[in-house]
Scaffold this active site. Structure first.
Site, mmCIF file in Angstrom:
data_model
loop_
_atom_site.group_PDB
_atom_site.id
_atom_site.type_symbol
_atom_site.label_atom_id
_atom_site.label_comp_id
_atom_site.label_asym_id
_atom_site.label_seq_id
_atom_site.Cartn_x
_atom_site.Cartn_y
_atom_site.Cartn_z
ATOM 1 N N LYS A 175 0.853 -1.188 0.000
ATOM 2 C CA LYS A 175 0.000 0.000 0.000
ATOM 3 C C LYS A 175 0.890 1.239 0.000
ATOM 4 C CE LYS A 175 -1.669 -1.816 3.643
ATOM 5 N NZ LYS A 175 -2.375 -2.100 4.909
ATOM 6 N N GLY A 210 -5.750 0.043 7.545
ATOM 7 C CA GLY A 210 -5.054 -1.189 7.180
ATOM 8 C C GLY A 210 -5.862 -2.427 7.526
ATOM 9 N N CYS A 211 -6.466 -2.422 8.694
ATOM 10 C CA CYS A 211 -7.314 -3.542 9.110
ATOM 11 C C CYS A 211 -8.514 -3.677 8.172
ATOM 12 C CB CYS A 211 -7.810 -3.335 10.539
ATOM 13 S SG CYS A 211 -6.504 -3.133 11.776
#
Length: 264
Positions: A175, A210-211
């Site tokens: 990312k 992110g999760c």
């Protein structure tokens, strides 16, 4: 109606923006049945992490066994694992079940700076868990640790991706939100590169992104999407949640997972 089953193996965020709370919200909104194996409890809010209380490796392993021997899972994802001992326990318990759709989010540092993975656990993450992963989803700082190199431009993302796949993962999504300019995410499946462009949203309320991304990716795989399509939807889902982020608390507020339902 048959719901795809997705297991999250991660820590708890008492503020609700990240960790298993973000994962379970994402699973539900995208139409999956969510289950959880807790690795640690955190005292956490939008300002940061005030305390980390890891569970014993035996407790983590028992939760995984309980879920997989009864309900089963079409996909799973890992988040905060904290220690080498927990990583080894997770790998040992999921290996016999041959979970082919495992998303590994190598959570290392919280947005506020607190370490969520002990430095001594990085080697265990590479050796034990990455070889089991269908896809790994590091941000740029995490990719630098896994690849053992600095990443300052898109070309270096490709070299880092090659190095991470060489560790045993079948694919990696790096990312690129930490690079300047529009956020570019890079998927490498061991054979080809796929680039996913996005638009940067001017907000500080990005806690749990992110999760959320890795959870959405796990759901896509559980639903039978091909990896590039699953990455594209996960990126769109996360961007939607960021655009509608909730200004709660006094720090980095959480994203809004429910925004996807309103948009679709």
């Amino acid at each position: 109606m048959t719901l795809p089953r997705v297991l999250t193996i991660a820590g708890s965020d008492s503020g609700g923006g990240a960790g298993i709370q973000a994962d379970l919200k994402t699973f539900t909104v995208l139409g999956a049945y969510g289950m959880s194996a807790l690795t640690a409890v955190t005292a956490q809010n939008t300002l940061g992490v005030q305390g980390i209380y890891p569970l014993s490796p035996a407790a983590v392993a028992a939760q995984i066994t309980s879920v997989l021997t009864d309900i089963g899972a079409d996909a799973a994802k890992t988040g905060m694992l904290f220690s080498a001992e927990i990583i080894r326990a997770v790998a040992e318990r999921i290996r016999p079940f041959r979970l082919s759709r495992l998303v590994v989010d190598p959570v290392m540092v919280a947005k506020g700076g607190a370490r969520l993975l002990e430095s001594t656990a990085e080697a265990a993450l590479k050796a034990e868990l990455l070889p089991l992963a269908a896809v790994v989803t590091p941000n740029l700082p995490e990719a630098e640790v896994l690849a053992g190199m600095s990443i300052r431009k898109a070309a270096e993302m490709k070299e880092a991706a090659r190095r991470i796949v060489a560790l045993g993962a079948r694919a990696v999504v790096i990312k690129g939100g930490h690079l300047a300019g529009p956020p570019l995410d890079l998927l490498y499946d061991g054979a080809a590169f796929h680039e996913f462009q996005g638009e940067r949203c001017a907000t500080k309320n990005t806690h749990g992104t992110g999760c959320t991304f890795s959870a959405a990716l796990a759901v896509g795989l559980a639903q039978g999407l091909e990896l590039p399509a699953a990455v594209r939807r996960a990126k769109d889902f996360t961007a939607c949640a960021i655009r509608a982020a909730v200004p709660l608390g006094h720090g980095h507020g959480p994203t809004n997972h429910l925004a996807w339902l309103e948009a679709h």
